[in-house]
Design an enzyme around this catalytic site. Sequence first.
Site, PDB file in Angstrom:
ATOM      1  N   SER A 239      43.007  45.919  20.341  1.00  0.00           N
ATOM      2  CA  SER A 239      41.971  44.757  20.320  1.00  0.00           C
ATOM      3  C   SER A 239      41.601  44.644  21.608  1.00  0.00           C
ATOM      4  O   SER A 239      42.235  44.884  22.584  1.00  0.00           O
ATOM      5  CB  SER A 239      42.419  43.742  19.715  1.00  0.00           C
ATOM      6  OG  SER A 239      42.635  42.756  20.419  1.00  0.00           O
ATOM      7  N   LYS A 240      40.237  44.410  21.827  1.00  0.00           N
ATOM      8  CA  LYS A 240      39.503  44.294  23.104  1.00  0.00           C
ATOM      9  C   LYS A 240      40.049  42.785  23.640  1.00  0.00           C
ATOM     10  O   LYS A 240      40.361  43.040  24.975  1.00  0.00           O
ATOM     11  CB  LYS A 240      37.918  44.000  22.845  1.00  0.00           C
ATOM     12  CG  LYS A 240      37.062  45.281  22.631  1.00  0.00           C
ATOM     13  CD  LYS A 240      35.869  44.732  22.832  1.00  0.00           C
ATOM     14  CE  LYS A 240      34.845  45.535  21.741  1.00  0.00           C
ATOM     15  NZ  LYS A 240      33.650  44.885  21.577  1.00  0.00           N
ATOM     16  N   ARG A 241      40.523  42.020  22.887  1.00  0.00           N
ATOM     17  CA  ARG A 241      40.934  40.757  23.559  1.00  0.00           C
ATOM     18  C   ARG A 241      42.553  40.808  23.900  1.00  0.00           C
ATOM     19  O   ARG A 241      42.789  40.489  24.933  1.00  0.00           O
ATOM     20  CB  ARG A 241      41.161  39.553  22.420  1.00  0.00           C
ATOM     21  CG  ARG A 241      39.501  38.997  22.344  1.00  0.00           C
ATOM     22  CD  ARG A 241      39.541  37.918  21.139  1.00  0.00           C
ATOM     23  NE  ARG A 241      39.948  38.738  20.012  1.00  0.00           N
ATOM     24  CZ  ARG A 241      40.990  38.496  18.973  1.00  0.00           C
ATOM     25  NH1 ARG A 241      41.882  37.736  19.776  1.00  0.00           N
ATOM     26  NH2 ARG A 241      41.173  39.165  18.109  1.00  0.00           N
TER      27      ARG A 241
END
Length: 471
Positions: A239-241
């Site tokens: 995930s990007k986060r």
Amino acid sequence: MSTDAPRYRFAPSPTGYFHVGGARTALYNWILAVRQGGTFVLRIEDTDESRNQPQWTQGIIDALAWLGIDSTDPHFEGPYFQSANAAEHVAAAERLFASGHAYYCDLTSEQIQERAKQTGTTGYDGYSRDRGLGPGEGRVLRFRVPEGHTIVKDLVRGDVDFDNATIEDFVLLRGNGTPVFLLANVVDDILMRISHVVRAEEHLPNTPKQQMLWDALGHGAPQWAHVPVLVNEQRKKLSKRRDKVAVEQYREEGILADAMRNYLMTLGWAPAGDTEIVEWQSIVESFRLEDVNHSPAFFDVKKLQAFNGEYIRLMSIEQFVEQAEVILMSPGVPWPADRYRPEMFRAMAPLVQTRVAVMAEVVPMVDFLFLAEPPTDDASFTKAFSGDVAASTLEEIAVEFESITWNVEQIKSAVEAVGERHGIKLGKLQAPLRVAVTGRSVGPPLFEPIELLGRDETLRRIRLALARARR
Ligand code: GLU
């Protein structure tokens, strides 16, 4: 190219940096299009205006080009922009209404929920199917899902059977008349004569709906292939986060394009033979969707770096210098640009090439050559000078350095002579010298850079360090 040559496409939404998972999907499509003498269409799916930004589109185009996918190759077509086809998307919806495959409905979402509550079901129950409504303000157009089953034939997953009873009459046009993504995506694929849809697994649940749309619009479905997701070491979806997922970021850190694309191709697939590091051409010749593993693939950053190290080692010294100078001559370096000495780096390059995994690691290996003062940190300094004889032996080394012929052999023998005098091993003896000259406790072999720095500068640095050690 013949008209029945396969047409693949890559259809990213420009909502952020270019994700490594997207890069892998793009490579799959590219390889197959190239090998089969077909076409790779790049279509930017830019219809979600709240999330799209033009710089993301350029980022995708640049990152694809970096991986070797660009318009200089005759297999490449595009980029096309989904937003340019809005009228076609609406026209297709209207055709579906005219042919009876879709109908208008005026229920609000509250009314739909209310009805569902009463009947103890979830979702939309097909209330307006036979009410004969025409288009009108606030009315949505819904697809009339037929009875039966939809079998999605997928090259990676085999036949996937969906019971149509589990699929509600889904929306094609919103109340304000705009088409939903699902429809736009199918209409574009039809318009662009796409024969193979190879994309991320997250789209599989939508595929039966899309297959019904292909059918209802009078076309045979394309060949589907849904590619498993990439996960991190906790087996969670990247995930990007949480994770470093941007291709751009790896590129900036000095992951080489060749290493990146070779590594991406080993996720869930393996070239034949014992080694995973192989010529691109042999991957192009042997990759098959049917051999892609069904389970999620672990995107292992350490392994990517190890691949990259191997690729760095495979470069000629000229290639290495050229790649390194992209970083060494960029504005991000810690020394003023006019202090960079290309001839010094060239002399050091063979020692550095064997010791880095990513190109960014070149900077701390050679910064001391170009900085006015070595980048000494307190902890390394204190440690290096903690021994009883650290300062005194360094003093002796300095005395030797004053009179020797200035070359690697003589520098080395001078240091060894001091070591022999005191019965101290070279490694230990070198620590204060290394910190004095390079500012660091680890780095490339020491005597070559000392020669490069020159006698005066080396002695100046040693004296400064001694003064500091005795404070
Ligand atoms: N635009 C979609 C995405 O970026 C891709 C849809 C598709 O490949 O069909 O996830």
